[in-house]
Design an enzyme around this catalytic site. Sequence first.
Site, PDB file in Angstrom:
ATOM      1  N   ALA A 149     -25.600 -29.541 -38.068  1.00 31.45           N
ATOM      2  CA  ALA A 149     -24.771 -28.580 -37.565  1.00 31.45           C
ATOM      3  C   ALA A 149     -23.649 -28.926 -36.671  1.00 31.45           C
ATOM      4  O   ALA A 149     -23.473 -28.783 -35.625  1.00 31.45           O
ATOM      5  CB  ALA A 149     -25.461 -27.380 -36.644  1.00 31.45           C
ATOM      6  N   THR A 160     -21.921   8.199 -25.460  1.00 29.71           N
ATOM      7  CA  THR A 160     -22.603   7.225 -24.896  1.00 29.71           C
ATOM      8  C   THR A 160     -23.239   6.312 -26.106  1.00 29.71           C
ATOM      9  O   THR A 160     -23.419   6.808 -27.206  1.00 29.71           O
ATOM     10  CB  THR A 160     -23.723   7.873 -24.077  1.00 29.71           C
ATOM     11  OG1 THR A 160     -24.437   6.492 -23.501  1.00 29.71           O
ATOM     12  CG2 THR A 160     -24.867   8.290 -24.954  1.00 29.71           C
ATOM     13  N   ARG A 161     -23.248   4.919 -25.661  1.00 30.54           N
ATOM     14  CA  ARG A 161     -23.997   4.134 -26.684  1.00 30.54           C
ATOM     15  C   ARG A 161     -25.159   3.465 -25.895  1.00 30.54           C
ATOM     16  O   ARG A 161     -25.684   2.358 -26.400  1.00 30.54           O
ATOM     17  CB  ARG A 161     -23.043   3.160 -26.954  1.00 30.54           C
ATOM     18  CG  ARG A 161     -22.033   2.349 -26.173  1.00 30.54           C
ATOM     19  CD  ARG A 161     -21.099   1.162 -26.289  1.00 30.54           C
ATOM     20  NE  ARG A 161     -20.662   0.439 -25.307  1.00 30.54           N
ATOM     21  CZ  ARG A 161     -21.037  -0.582 -24.710  1.00 30.54           C
ATOM     22  NH1 ARG A 161     -22.180  -1.065 -25.144  1.00 30.54           N
ATOM     23  NH2 ARG A 161     -20.364  -1.074 -23.774  1.00 30.54           N
ATOM     24  N   ASN A 162     -25.669   3.966 -24.748  1.00 32.53           N
ATOM     25  CA  ASN A 162     -26.378   3.657 -23.903  1.00 32.53           C
ATOM     26  C   ASN A 162     -27.564   4.447 -23.633  1.00 32.53           C
ATOM     27  O   ASN A 162     -27.331   5.524 -23.952  1.00 32.53           O
ATOM     28  CB  ASN A 162     -26.192   3.027 -22.619  1.00 32.53           C
ATOM     29  CG  ASN A 162     -24.957   2.017 -22.632  1.00 32.53           C
ATOM     30  OD1 ASN A 162     -25.298   0.769 -23.378  1.00 32.53           O
ATOM     31  ND2 ASN A 162     -23.965   2.188 -21.944  1.00 32.53           N
TER      32      ASN A 162
END
Length: 574
Positions: A478, A198-200
Site C-alpha cells: 500500500a 434530521t439525519r440523526n
Amino acid sequence: MANPPHGGVLKDLLARDAPRHDELEMEAEKLPAIVLTERQLCDLELIMNGGFSPLEGFMNQKDYDSVCENVRLADGNLFSMPITLDVSQAVIDEGKLKPGSRVTLRDFRDDRNLAILTIDDIYRPDKAKEAKLVFGGDEEHPAIKYLYNKVQEFYVGGKIEAINKLNHYDYVALRYTPAELRVHFDKLGWNRVVAFQTRNPMHRAHRELTVRAARARQANVLIHPVVGLTKPGDIDHFTRVRAYQALLPRYPNGMAVLGLLGLAMRMGGPREAIWHAIIRKNHGATHFIVGRDHAGPGKNSKGQEFYGPYDAQHAVEKYREELGIEVVEFQQVTYLPDTDEYKPKDEVPPGVKTLDISGTELRNRLRTGAPIPEWFSYPEVVKILRESSPPRHTQGFTIFLTGYMNSGKDAIARALQVTLNQQGGRSVSLLLGDTVRHELSSELGFSREDRHTNIQRIAFVAGELTRAGAAVIASPIAPYEESRNAARDAVTQAGGNFFLVHVATPLEYCEKTDKRGIYAKARRGEIKGFTGVDDPYETPSKADLTVDVSKQTVRSIVHEIILMLETEGFFDRS
C-alpha cells in the site's frame, strides 16, 4: 389547505407521464442508457415525484450557472443547489450522446428503466466555481471532495419523461411522495404543518422543540428525516427510523406524522437550508424548522466549522418572501434538572443549573455501555440505539499494516493473528499481500491504478468482515497515501474500526535482509515498478501506530498493537 408548491405547480412527472408508460417503456429499450449512481437515483426520484419542483429534469448549463452564481434558475425562480447529471467521456462516446438525442436513465440496482432524458446540452462544469460559490471552497468539505474525486467531467442537462418509480423494499408505507403527503394532510384536516429535518436519531430535546414550534403556531408536526445519502459515519437509516417510530407515541395524540425523504444531502449549510425549505414546501409544509449550523458537515481538520452557527438561518431569512414557507428559527434547548423541563438556552435565567449530553458523549456511552439518563432520551429509543451500537469489546476492527516489501509486515500479521486467536471473543481473518494478489487480484499488475484497485478490494473485504464483528489483519505494501485513506474510509463507512500501522523498517534493512533476492532483481531491472526501487513509497501522514522491525522484535510490536486495541476498549474488561 397545503402550501402551494414552489413555482406554483407541483411537477409530478410520474403522474403526468403515466398515460404514456407503455410507449415510453418500449422506446427506452431501444435507446442508449446512462446507469445512474446512488446519488443520481436520489436526485432523479425527487425530480420525478415533484420534490424538486419546479425542476423537470437535470439542469442545463444556463440553469446550472445561474444557480451557482445567483441562487436561482435562469427563469428567475429561487433554487439554491445544482441538480446535475454527471457522465464520463466514455459514456458520451458509447451512447453517441449529443444535444437533441434521447437517452434512458437506468437503475444500477435492478437494471429497470426509470426515465427518458432529452438532452438539451452537454457541458464541462467549472468545478472550482461550483465548489467556491455553492459550498464555500474549503477542500475538506465532503461535498467538495465528492465533486473533485467522484463527479465525472461532463454534465448532461435536459428534461425528463418518467417511466417507473424507484423500487424500495424498506419502510414503503412511510415513503410519501409530495402529492401523497398533501393528500394525507387533507385527510387529517391539517392546515398548518411544521416540518422537521434530521439525519440523526431524535431524543427528548428534539421532541420538546418540535412540540414548542407546533404549539406556538397552532400547527401539527411532520417529522421528515433524510433516508437517502447523509454524512459518512452517520447512524444508518434503518436504526434511525425504528427510533423515530418508537418516539412518535410520545407526542400528543394526533400531533405528528412520520414521513421519509430519500434525499442525497450535500451538507451545504446555508445553500442546503434554502433547498430543504423548498423541498418541504413542495411536500405541503407551511413551516420549516432551521436550527444552529443546519446541514453543516461539522469541522475541518483544523477544528474550524465550515459555516457560521447561524449562517443557514440568515440565508433562509434573506429569501423568506420568495421561499413562501415560514422558517422557524430555534435555539438549542437544554434540560433543567431542578424543574425537570427543557427550555431554549436563551430563556434560561443566569445561574440556573442545566444538563446536556453532546453527540460525542452519547456515542461514547453507547460504545462503552454507560447509562443514558431518561431526561436525555426515552428508554425505548435508547434500547434501539444500543441494539445497533454494540459495546466496543464486541465490535470488529481492521489492522492495516503498510510498509516496504520484507519490512516485517507479514511476520507481524501472522503473530498478531495467533495472539488474537488466543485472546478469543471474535473471529480473526488474515489478508496477506501475496495471498490477496493470488486469490483476489491475480489479473492486476503493479501500475498505480492497479495497485489502487488492489487496495480497494482489500478494503471492501475488510469492511464487510469488520462490520460483522471480525478482527481483520491486512498487510499489503500500500505505497500510496490516497489508497490508504480510501481504505480507511471504506472500512469506517461500512461501520468498522480501522487502525493504520506503519511498519517503518528502513529500505536499506529490508533490502539487506531479503533472502529471496527480489530487491536485487529489481535493481538489475528484471522487475519494473518495484516499491522503493523505481516506484515511490509515500510515508503515511496519519498512522495510528509506527513500528520498526530493525529496532524492535515482532513480539514487542504485537504487544504494542494489543495495548493500542486494549486502550481503545476492544477487549472485555469485565
